[in-house]
Design an enzyme around this catalytic site. Structure first.
Site, PDB file in Angstrom:
ATOM      1  N   SER A 124      54.553 -15.761  -8.038  1.00 43.02           N
ATOM      2  CA  SER A 124      54.727 -14.535  -7.247  1.00 43.02           C
ATOM      3  C   SER A 124      54.371 -13.311  -8.085  1.00 43.02           C
ATOM      4  CB  SER A 124      56.192 -14.445  -6.810  1.00 43.02           C
ATOM      5  OG  SER A 124      56.468 -13.159  -6.329  1.00 43.02           O
ATOM      6  N   TYR A 148      65.444 -14.415  -9.202  1.00 48.68           N
ATOM      7  CA  TYR A 148      64.373 -15.147  -8.507  1.00 48.68           C
ATOM      8  C   TYR A 148      63.074 -15.059  -9.312  1.00 48.68           C
ATOM      9  CZ  TYR A 148      60.406 -15.732  -5.351  1.00 48.68           C
ATOM     10  OH  TYR A 148      59.192 -16.097  -4.810  1.00 48.68           O
ATOM     11  N   LYS A 152      60.450 -17.937 -11.424  1.00 45.50           N
ATOM     12  CA  LYS A 152      58.995 -18.099 -11.313  1.00 45.50           C
ATOM     13  C   LYS A 152      58.353 -17.988 -12.691  1.00 45.50           C
ATOM     14  CE  LYS A 152      58.770 -18.828  -6.981  1.00 45.50           C
ATOM     15  NZ  LYS A 152      58.422 -20.170  -6.510  1.00 45.50           N
ATOM     16  N   PHE A 177      50.833 -12.078  -3.656  1.00 43.41           N
ATOM     17  CA  PHE A 177      51.327 -10.728  -3.387  1.00 43.41           C
ATOM     18  C   PHE A 177      52.183 -10.806  -2.107  1.00 43.41           C
ATOM     19  CE2 PHE A 177      50.039  -7.897  -6.792  1.00 43.41           C
ATOM     20  CZ  PHE A 177      49.537  -8.870  -7.633  1.00 43.41           C
TER      21      PHE A 177
HETATM   22  P1  NAD Z   1      60.052 -21.129   2.735  1.00 40.59           P
HETATM   23  O1  NAD Z   1      61.493 -20.967   2.445  1.00 40.59           O
HETATM   24  O2  NAD Z   1      59.558 -20.882   4.123  1.00 40.59           O
HETATM   25  O3  NAD Z   1      59.555 -22.589   2.309  1.00 40.59           O
HETATM   26  C1  NAD Z   1      60.132 -23.285   1.223  1.00 40.59           C
HETATM   27  C2  NAD Z   1      60.409 -24.708   1.696  1.00 40.59           C
HETATM   28  O4  NAD Z   1      60.953 -25.441   0.609  1.00 40.59           O
HETATM   29  C3  NAD Z   1      61.414 -24.775   2.838  1.00 40.59           C
HETATM   30  O5  NAD Z   1      60.909 -25.636   3.842  1.00 40.59           O
HETATM   31  C4  NAD Z   1      62.666 -25.339   2.196  1.00 40.59           C
HETATM   32  O6  NAD Z   1      63.431 -26.105   3.116  1.00 40.59           O
HETATM   33  C5  NAD Z   1      62.079 -26.182   1.081  1.00 40.59           C
HETATM   34  N1  NAD Z   1      62.960 -26.380  -0.077  1.00 40.59           N
HETATM   35  C6  NAD Z   1      63.614 -25.432  -0.798  1.00 40.59           C
HETATM   36  N2  NAD Z   1      64.318 -26.007  -1.768  1.00 40.59           N
HETATM   37  C7  NAD Z   1      64.105 -27.335  -1.693  1.00 40.59           C
HETATM   38  C8  NAD Z   1      64.581 -28.453  -2.429  1.00 40.59           C
HETATM   39  N3  NAD Z   1      65.426 -28.315  -3.441  1.00 40.59           N
HETATM   40  N4  NAD Z   1      64.151 -29.689  -2.078  1.00 40.59           N
HETATM   41  C9  NAD Z   1      63.294 -29.852  -1.036  1.00 40.59           C
HETATM   42  N5  NAD Z   1      62.833 -28.835  -0.285  1.00 40.59           N
HETATM   43  C10 NAD Z   1      63.243 -27.587  -0.616  1.00 40.59           C
HETATM   44  O7  NAD Z   1      59.270 -20.181   1.689  1.00 40.59           O
HETATM   45  P2  NAD Z   1      57.744 -19.708   1.705  1.00 40.59           P
HETATM   46  O8  NAD Z   1      57.708 -18.287   2.118  1.00 40.59           O
HETATM   47  O9  NAD Z   1      56.907 -20.710   2.396  1.00 40.59           O
HETATM   48  O10 NAD Z   1      57.445 -19.740   0.149  1.00 40.59           O
HETATM   49  C11 NAD Z   1      56.847 -20.853  -0.477  1.00 40.59           C
HETATM   50  C12 NAD Z   1      56.758 -20.599  -1.962  1.00 40.59           C
HETATM   51  O11 NAD Z   1      56.011 -19.401  -2.193  1.00 40.59           O
HETATM   52  C13 NAD Z   1      58.095 -20.394  -2.646  1.00 40.59           C
HETATM   53  O12 NAD Z   1      58.044 -21.026  -3.909  1.00 40.59           O
HETATM   54  C14 NAD Z   1      58.194 -18.899  -2.817  1.00 40.59           C
HETATM   55  O13 NAD Z   1      58.976 -18.555  -3.915  1.00 40.59           O
HETATM   56  C15 NAD Z   1      56.737 -18.544  -3.045  1.00 40.59           C
HETATM   57  N6  NAD Z   1      56.422 -17.159  -2.666  1.00 40.59           N
HETATM   58  C16 NAD Z   1      56.639 -16.756  -1.381  1.00 40.59           C
HETATM   59  C17 NAD Z   1      56.355 -15.446  -1.019  1.00 40.59           C
HETATM   60  C18 NAD Z   1      56.616 -14.953   0.378  1.00 40.59           C
HETATM   61  O14 NAD Z   1      56.605 -13.736   0.610  1.00 40.59           O
HETATM   62  N7  NAD Z   1      56.817 -15.822   1.361  1.00 40.59           N
HETATM   63  C19 NAD Z   1      55.834 -14.540  -1.981  1.00 40.59           C
HETATM   64  C20 NAD Z   1      55.609 -15.000  -3.278  1.00 40.59           C
HETATM   65  C21 NAD Z   1      55.897 -16.317  -3.611  1.00 40.59           C
END
Ligand code: NAD
Ligand code: UDP
Length: 354
Positions: A124, A148, A152, A177
């Site tokens: 991120s 958080y 990362k 981003f």
């Molecule tokens: P999300 O919460 O929609 O998806 C994450 C998924 O992982 C969910 O389905 C959740 O049930 C599953 N999960 C979490 N912990 C788990 C575990 N211990 N075992 C099995 N499954 C587990 O999030 P997202 O927005 O799709 O983000 C995906 C990744 O991208 C994450 O790592 C997040 O940190 C990163 N990210 C997201 C954003 C954003 O704005 N969405 C920005 C930067 C980085």
């Protein structure tokens, strides 16, 4: 190839499954559904045209992860599974360390033991903290400001260490981003539980009448209209970069850490107005105090991703708003409504490829 998609039921992971399937890969999702719904699986089947394999498991369980790798022969892993709410990470730092670091280490251990040596990791832009200048390139100082973000940064460093000690292991750290938007079918999208923390889902819920107005956190930033500037990226562009990164790793070209953004900063007010134009809805708002921890401007220099992956974004802010709104209006309560009860657009009536 067979690709394990950890967190593949979530917002970005589900879109990645579509992109991987379009690239011809077989996908196996592993998810504990802590922040997603099993209903996404039928939606994915509808888009992809074939069932998607899914294993319900928690990455924090070392034995469950080991069993997963015993049942399948994976060629590569995309790791999306993490907790991601900055505010919550201050309230429950240990839960974040355990889920995002211990869970990922269990995964790395199982990959190592099974000889699976290709990893695409969701990082991120939060690893840059409050940037000294914009646009931000990958050489910028890393400065996390919340637990958080620390998970990362720690994972990026552990992955880099593994790449340094095991010449066969190849990884891509992708620094997102601000991902927004949804698959153009409107069948999958972002489904936050409770009150959305992020701007685009909040705007969508105001447009849908679920919230009365948007609170804009400050109009006294040193930006042209005084509101915060971010680099919003369409989720379909984002997941296309994942497939490009996986191709890069499979070619054995090395490891990479790259920004994924458009390179264009958009203010809160600009996004609100773009959404109004794309949706035809008006978004009432009020200006309130700044949100603690927010910074004025964050946007990417995405040129390294272009140089290494030949990737650049294609979808503009209008497409981001149009697709976010299509998802929201077809699914006013997210995944709660079963597929058969959707006021869905017929899938073949719209262009579903990004
Ligand atoms: P999300 O919460 O929609 O998806 C994450 C998924 O992982 C969910 O389905 C959740 O049930 C599953 N999960 C979490 N912990 C788990 C575990 N211990 N075992 C099995 N499954 C587990 O999030 P997202 O927005 O799709 O983000 C995906 C990744 O991208 C994450 O790592 C997040 O940190 C990163 N990210 C997201 C954003 C954003 O704005 N969405 C920005 C930067 C980085
Ligand atoms: N924002 C806002 N109202 C909201 C949510 C967010 O004004 O209800 C602003 C926030 O201050 C920031 C921008 O929108 O300037 C993007 O915020 P988001 O939480 O989506 O992303 P992040 O701040 O994590 O980059």
């Amino acid at each position: 190839m067979c690709v394990l998609v950890c967190g593949g039921a979530g917002y970005i992971g589900s879109h990645a499954c579509v992109a991987l399937a379009e690239r011809g890969h077989r996908v196996v999702i592993a998810d504990n559904f802590s922040n997603s719904s099993p209903r996404v699986l039928l939606r994915l089947q509808r888009i992809i045209g074939a069932p998607v394999e899914c294993e319900r498991l928690d990455l924090r369980s070392k034995s469950a992860v080991a069993r997963l790798f015993a049942r399948h022969r994976f060629d590569a892993v995309m790791h999306f599974a993490a907790l991601k709410a900055v505010g919550e990470s201050f309230a429950q730092p240990l839960a974040y360390f355990e889920n995002n670091i211990c869970g990922a280490i269990n995964l790395l251990r199982a990959m190592h033991e099974a000889g699976v040596a290709r990893l695409v990791f969701s990082s991120s832009a939060t690893v840059y903290g409050d940037p000294q200048s914009v646009p931000i390139n990958e050489q910028a100082r890393l400065d996390v400001t919340n637990p958080y973000g620390r998970t990362k940064l720690v994972m990026e460093q552990l992955i880099d260490d593994l790449c340094g000690t095991d010449a066969s292991f190849r990884a891509a750290n992708l620094r997102y981003f601000n991902p927004v938007g949804a698959h153009p079918s409107g069948l999958i999208g972002e489904d936050p539980s409770g009150i959305p923390n992020n701007l685009m889902p909040y705007i969508c819920q105001v447009a849908a009448g679920r919230r009365s107005k948007l609170s804009i956190f400050g109009d006294d930033y040193p930006t042209p209209d005084g509101t915060g500037i971010r680099d919003y990226i369409h989720v379909m562009d984002l997941v296309r970069a994942h497939v490009a990164a996986l191709d890069y790793l499979m070619r054995g070209e090395g490891n990479l850490t790259v920004n994924l953004g458009t390179g264009r900063g958009i203010s809160v007010l600009e996004l609100v107005h773009a959404f109004e134009r794309a949706s035809g809805c008006s978004i009432p708002y009020e200006i309130v105090a700044r949100r603690r921890g927010d910074v004025a401007q964050v946007y990417a220099d995405p040129s390294l991703a272009h140089r290494l992956l030949g990737w650049r974004t294609r979808l503009d802010v209008h497409a981001m708003c149009r697709d976010a709104w299509r998802w929201q209006s077809i699914n006013p309560d997210g995944y709660q409504r079963p597929l058969g009860k959707l006021k869905s657009l017929p899938l073949d009536a719209i262009e579903t490829k990004a």
